[in-house]
Write a protein that holds these residues in place. Structure first.
Motif, PDB file in Angstrom:
ATOM      1  N   PHE A   1      14.270  56.800  56.172  1.00  0.00           N
ATOM      2  CA  PHE A   1      15.368  57.754  56.308  1.00  0.00           C
ATOM      3  C   PHE A   1      15.122  58.867  55.296  1.00  0.00           C
ATOM      4  CE2 PHE A   1      16.913  53.828  57.934  1.00  0.00           C
ATOM      5  CZ  PHE A   1      17.963  54.087  58.810  1.00  0.00           C
ATOM      6  N   SER A   2      15.035  60.108  55.767  1.00  0.00           N
ATOM      7  CA  SER A   2      14.793  61.256  54.883  1.00  0.00           C
ATOM      8  C   SER A   2      15.957  62.239  54.988  1.00  0.00           C
ATOM      9  CB  SER A   2      13.502  61.982  55.257  1.00  0.00           C
ATOM     10  OG  SER A   2      12.366  61.212  54.951  1.00  0.00           O
ATOM     11  N   LYS A   3      16.522  62.615  53.827  1.00  0.00           N
ATOM     12  CA  LYS A   3      17.632  63.580  53.823  1.00  0.00           C
ATOM     13  C   LYS A   3      17.374  64.674  52.795  1.00  0.00           C
ATOM     14  CE  LYS A   3      21.627  65.407  54.754  1.00  0.00           C
ATOM     15  NZ  LYS A   3      21.300  66.752  54.247  1.00  0.00           N
ATOM     16  N   MET A   4      17.356  65.907  53.266  1.00  0.00           N
ATOM     17  CA  MET A   4      17.245  67.053  52.372  1.00  0.00           C
ATOM     18  C   MET A   4      18.539  67.210  51.593  1.00  0.00           C
ATOM     19  SD  MET A   4      14.368  68.797  52.470  1.00  0.00           S
ATOM     20  CE  MET A   4      14.906  70.411  51.949  1.00  0.00           C
TER      21      MET A   4
ATOM     22  N   ARG B   1      25.002  66.546  43.388  1.00  0.00           N
ATOM     23  CA  ARG B   1      25.772  66.012  42.256  1.00  0.00           C
ATOM     24  C   ARG B   1      25.984  64.500  42.368  1.00  0.00           C
ATOM     25  NH1 ARG B   1      29.474  68.851  45.406  1.00  0.00           N
ATOM     26  NH2 ARG B   1      31.105  67.562  46.385  1.00  0.00           N
ATOM     27  N   ASP B   2      25.987  63.977  43.608  1.00  0.00           N
ATOM     28  CA  ASP B   2      26.196  62.538  43.803  1.00  0.00           C
ATOM     29  C   ASP B   2      25.048  61.716  43.244  1.00  0.00           C
ATOM     30  OD1 ASP B   2      28.597  63.008  45.171  1.00  0.00           O
ATOM     31  OD2 ASP B   2      27.563  63.192  47.097  1.00  0.00           O
TER      32      ASP B   2
ATOM     33  N   ILE C   1      25.936  57.994  55.765  1.00  0.00           N
ATOM     34  CA  ILE C   1      26.099  58.051  54.309  1.00  0.00           C
ATOM     35  C   ILE C   1      25.181  59.102  53.713  1.00  0.00           C
ATOM     36  CG2 ILE C   1      25.659  56.749  52.186  1.00  0.00           C
ATOM     37  CD1 ILE C   1      26.769  54.299  53.632  1.00  0.00           C
ATOM     38  N   LEU C   2      23.928  59.124  54.160  1.00  0.00           N
ATOM     39  CA  LEU C   2      22.983  60.118  53.654  1.00  0.00           C
ATOM     40  C   LEU C   2      23.416  61.534  54.018  1.00  0.00           C
ATOM     41  CD1 LEU C   2      19.705  58.182  54.480  1.00  0.00           C
ATOM     42  CD2 LEU C   2      20.435  58.865  52.198  1.00  0.00           C
ATOM     43  N   ASN C   3      23.968  61.715  55.209  1.00  0.00           N
ATOM     44  CA  ASN C   3      24.411  63.052  55.622  1.00  0.00           C
ATOM     45  C   ASN C   3      25.467  63.624  54.690  1.00  0.00           C
ATOM     46  OD1 ASN C   3      22.697  63.157  57.835  1.00  0.00           O
ATOM     47  ND2 ASN C   3      24.231  62.384  59.272  1.00  0.00           N
TER      48      ASN C   3
ATOM     49  N   ALA D   1      19.244  71.659  53.569  1.00  0.00           N
ATOM     50  CA  ALA D   1      20.306  70.723  53.225  1.00  0.00           C
ATOM     51  C   ALA D   1      21.346  70.580  54.332  1.00  0.00           C
ATOM     52  CB  ALA D   1      20.976  71.148  51.926  1.00  0.00           C
ATOM     53  N   SER D   2      21.414  71.531  55.257  1.00  0.00           N
ATOM     54  CA  SER D   2      22.357  71.423  56.368  1.00  0.00           C
ATOM     55  C   SER D   2      21.825  70.529  57.490  1.00  0.00           C
ATOM     56  CB  SER D   2      22.680  72.812  56.932  1.00  0.00           C
ATOM     57  OG  SER D   2      21.533  73.372  57.576  1.00  0.00           O
ATOM     58  N   SER D   3      20.542  70.185  57.431  1.00  0.00           N
ATOM     59  CA  SER D   3      19.937  69.345  58.473  1.00  0.00           C
ATOM     60  C   SER D   3      20.386  67.900  58.315  1.00  0.00           C
ATOM     61  CB  SER D   3      18.406  69.414  58.389  1.00  0.00           C
ATOM     62  OG  SER D   3      17.950  70.746  58.474  1.00  0.00           O
TER      63      SER D   3
END
Length: 271
Positions: A142-145, A85-86, A78-80, A188-190
């Motif tokens: 959980f960390s998401k750029m 904008r979300d 989900i984070l990926n 952000a692509s990670s």
């Protein structure tokens, strides 16, 4: 106009006489018309999915809790897929600009939700901003750029196993030996980075190479009452009998002067 049953019709359809003697099928079509399908329920928003899945994954959260692998995969997926904008942000927001010419750029934390099981929010960093090396005691994170790029450096504490045969785990001044887990640039692509209570890079620091944002889901969250304060560390080179070993560093806990601005964000989901 009289209505008559037409003999010999195996379906027993009802028709109406017309002036030319031919039956009309208009009423038949009305009676045989299938009911319109109910409109499909709207899909939950990305933020609603994030909240619902986080609540499921961390339903049994406690210090040291590690979600099962399938739960980790669900939340990471989900984070990926999340886009700025979300979550209601864009790089043009003032959080990503550094107006002051003196001092380090400020970091802003956009707070979305917290309870005793988990919390999540977004760290917004202007270019060159730094979140110093810190820990996540007993937590899975959980960390998401979401946008921009940063340098990530993370460590795990060296353990009393084969490593202890050749390394001293503590120094005389109170520093502890830590092994580098990650030393790389992420953007952000990670894919989502997951760190665990004992491994995966539980101690980490961020340095913004561009204005950037990273979303963290943490379980359980920091708690001063429960003794899970955030600790900060200074790092120094580790040298063995063979010279400097770049795989390790000494980490010593230090008082922190680091401060963030907190902003409470409107809920984009139903609790």
């Amino acid at each position: 106009m009289p209505v008559a049953q037409v003999g010999g019709d195996p379906a027993g359809r009802v028709t109406a006489d017309t002036p030319d003697g031919r039956g009309s099928s208009k009423k038949t079509r009305r009676r045989n018309k299938k009911p319109a399908a109910a409109p499909a329920a709207p899909l939950p928003s990305p933020m609603q999915r994030l909240f619902d899945t986080s609540r499921e994954v961390f339903s049994e959260s406690a210090p040291g809790f590690v979600p099962p692998p399938d739960a980790v995969e669900r939340l990471a997926a989900i984070l990926n897929d999340l886009k700025p904008r979300d979550v209601g942000i864009d790089p043009g927001m003032p959080f990503f600009r550094h107006a002051e010419s003196k001092g380090p750029p400020p970091v802003t934390y956009l707070h979305f939700y917290d309870c005793d099981k988990f919390s999540f929010g977004i760290f917004c960093l202007p270019k060159s901003a730094v979140i110093p090396l810190h820990n996540h005691p007993g937590m899975t994170v959980f960390s998401k750029m979401l946008c921009g790029s940063m340098h990530l450096k993370s460590y795990d504490w060296a353990r009393s196993n084969a490593e202890s045969d050749t390394h001293t785990l503590a120094s005389s001044d109170g520093a502890r030996l830590a092994k580098i887990n990650t030393n790389a640039v992420v953007d952000a692509s990670s894919e989502t980075i997951v760190l665990y209570p004992e491994n995966g890079g539980n101690l980490h620091c961020f340095t913004a190479l561009t204005p950037c944002a990273v979303l963290d889901v943490m379980g359980p969250p920091y708690s001063h009452t429960d003794g899970r304060d955030c600790a900060y560390y200074d790092e120094s080179a580790y040298s063995s009998s063979d010279g400097v070993d770049i795989r390790y560093s000494w980490l010593k806990e230090i008082p922190s002067m680091f401060e963030m601005k907190g902003v409470q964000m409107p809920r984009r989901f139903v609790v």
